[in-house]
Scaffold this motif. Structure first.
Motif, short mmCIF file in Angstrom:
data_model
loop_
_atom_site.label_atom_id
_atom_site.label_comp_id
_atom_site.label_asym_id
_atom_site.label_seq_id
_atom_site.Cartn_x
_atom_site.Cartn_y
_atom_site.Cartn_z
N ARG A 256 0.96 -1.21 0.19
CA ARG A 256 -0.24 -0.08 -0.01
C ARG A 256 0.66 0.99 -0.35
O ARG A 256 1.82 1.16 0.64
CB ARG A 256 -0.82 -0.12 0.87
CG ARG A 256 -2.09 -0.65 0.86
CD ARG A 256 -3.17 -1.36 2.30
NE ARG A 256 -2.23 -1.68 3.48
CZ ARG A 256 -2.46 -1.62 4.61
NH1 ARG A 256 -3.20 -1.32 5.03
NH2 ARG A 256 -2.83 -2.92 5.32
N ASN A 257 0.52 2.26 -0.60
CA ASN A 257 0.83 3.71 -1.05
C ASN A 257 2.65 3.03 -1.45
O ASN A 257 3.93 4.66 -1.49
CB ASN A 257 1.52 4.51 0.36
CG ASN A 257 -0.36 4.51 1.01
OD1 ASN A 257 -0.74 5.58 -0.17
ND2 ASN A 257 -0.86 4.50 1.73
N ASP A 276 -3.74 -1.20 -3.03
CA ASP A 276 -4.11 0.06 -2.79
C ASP A 276 -3.33 1.47 -2.50
O ASP A 276 -2.26 1.19 -1.90
CB ASP A 276 -4.95 0.22 -2.22
CG ASP A 276 -5.34 -0.28 -0.45
OD1 ASP A 276 -4.14 -1.84 -0.24
OD2 ASP A 276 -5.50 -0.08 0.53
N GLN A 277 -3.58 2.14 -3.70
CA GLN A 277 -2.73 3.16 -3.37
C GLN A 277 -1.53 3.13 -4.18
O GLN A 277 -0.60 3.77 -3.43
CB GLN A 277 -2.97 4.44 -2.45
CG GLN A 277 -4.16 4.77 -1.97
CD GLN A 277 -4.49 5.52 -0.44
OE1 GLN A 277 -3.73 6.39 -0.70
NE2 GLN A 277 -4.92 4.80 0.33
N ARG A 296 -7.56 3.37 -5.46
CA ARG A 296 -7.13 4.33 -5.83
C ARG A 296 -6.21 4.29 -5.96
O ARG A 296 -4.91 4.92 -5.55
CB ARG A 296 -7.30 5.21 -4.08
CG ARG A 296 -8.32 5.64 -4.23
CD ARG A 296 -8.51 6.18 -2.51
NE ARG A 296 -7.95 6.29 -1.82
CZ ARG A 296 -8.74 5.10 -0.70
NH1 ARG A 296 -10.06 4.79 -1.66
NH2 ARG A 296 -7.90 4.53 0.07
#
Length: 371
Positions: A256-257, A276-277, A296
């Motif tokens: 994530r990120n 996600d992201q 996202r």
């Protein structure tokens, strides 16, 4: 850099010589006169120096092989090029001591508290450093072949150009450590290592098992992670620009990120991976993202020809300008996804949720959307 024949920790001849020397010294230097011997001759082989105060002394090139230095005070001592092979240093106080180019092969340093250790170019072959505190240690060009650093704290340590052949790093803490350009392939074990914030740019981690390790916010740019096992590893907000992750196992990993720009992911597995992201771009032809969470995610401009996104969560994902020729989005959640200027020819959208998805200037947009 693999360990050569002449680098073996202790040859049969040298071992026999050391045993003979220890036998000759035993008893004769088991009391306070050991310190006097050291001062006069610069050598105290096999001596009993346990608990002695040697702080601030200049002991350059001193021969303390096999010495008992348990709980000795060596604060600020100058031990440059000293021979401490097979010495017992458990509990020794070494704050501010300088051991550059020292020989600590087979030494027992387990559990030692030695922050900011000065060990550049030191030889630590087969040394026992388990559970030691080596935060911010200077270990550039040191030889740690065969050393055991399991569960040691190496936060902020400098390890560039260090030799790590058959080194044990299981559950070691290497947060914010400098491991740039290191060849980590010969390491014996690196599972459950904490590399959060570490610098691993241009490092070779191909085939290394980093399962359940922490690499959050780590810098791993232009690195080789082909075939690396990252099962259940955490790489949240890590940077992996231009890195090779082909055939890597990222099952159950947390990305994530994370930033994975211009990466190679051919053959990598991403089962139940958290994406996600994530920022992801590069040649991703044929990648399987089925059932993945890409909510996202930023995939702008990626080559995703023949990719599979069946039942994936792509809500609010950015897929603008992507090559999605023959991609499969069957059953995917694409609510508010952005497909602006994407190539969607031959793409499949069976049972996909396209609510509020954008297809401005997309080629081959789903028929009912185009209408």
């Amino acid at each position: 850099m693999h360990r050569s024949y002449r680098q073996t920790s202790v040859s049969a001849a040298s071992t026999a010589a050391l045993i003979a020397t220890l036998a000759a010294y035993s008893g004769a230097h088991a009391s306070g006169d050991a310190v006097k011997l050291l001062e006069q001759s610069g050598a105290c082989i096999g001596c009993d120096l346990a608990g002695e105060d040697l702080s601030g002394r200049r002991l350059m090139a001193a021969d303390l092989s096999g010495a008992d230095l348990r709980d000795a005070n060596l604060r600020g001592a100058i031990l440059f090029r000293a021979n401490l092979s097979a010495a017992d240093l458990r509990g020794a106080k070494l704050e501010g001591a300088s051991l550059g180019r020292a020989n600590l092969s087979s030494a027992n340093l387990s559990g030692i508290a030695w922050q900011r250790a000065k060990l550049a170019h030191a030889t630590l072959i087969d040394a026992d450093l388990r559970n030691s505190d080596l935060r911010e240690a200077m270990l550039e060009h040191a030889d740690l072949s065969g050393a055991n650093l399991s569960r040691s704290n190496l936060e902020g340590a400098r390890l560039r150009h260090t030799t790590l052949d058959n080194t044990h790093l299981h559950e070691a803490r290497l947060k914010e450590a400098d491991l740039r350009q290191l060849d980590l392939r010969p390491v014996a074990s690196m599972t459950r290592v904490d590399l959060g914030g570490a610098r691993l740019d241009k490092a070779d981690l191909s085939g290394v098992d980093l399962s359940e390790s922490k690499l959050d916010t780590a810098q791993i740019n232009d690195a080789n992670l082909s075939g690396t096992r990252l099962v259940a590893a955490s790489l949240r907000a890590a940077e992996l620009r231009k890195s090779n992750l082909s055939d890597a196992n990222l099952d159950n990993a947390d990305l994530r990120n994370a930033v994975l720009q211009s990466v190679k992911l051919q053959g990598a597995t991403l089962n139940s991976t958290k994406l996600d992201q994530i920022t992801l771009s590069g040649n991703l032809i044929g990648m399987d993202f089925s059932n993945s969470n890409l909510r996202r995610a930023n995939l702008q401009g990626a080559n995703l020809k023949d990719a599979r996104f069946t039942n994936a969560d792509l809500r609010q994902a950015n897929l603008s300008a992507c090559n999605l020729y023959n991609a499969d989005f069957s059953g995917a959640d694409l609510r508010s996804a952005n497909f602006t200027r994407a190539n969607l020819r031959e793409a499949k959208f069976d049972n996909a949720d396209l609510t509020d998805a954008r297809f401005d200037d997309a080629k081959g947009a789903p028929q009912h959307v185009a209408d």
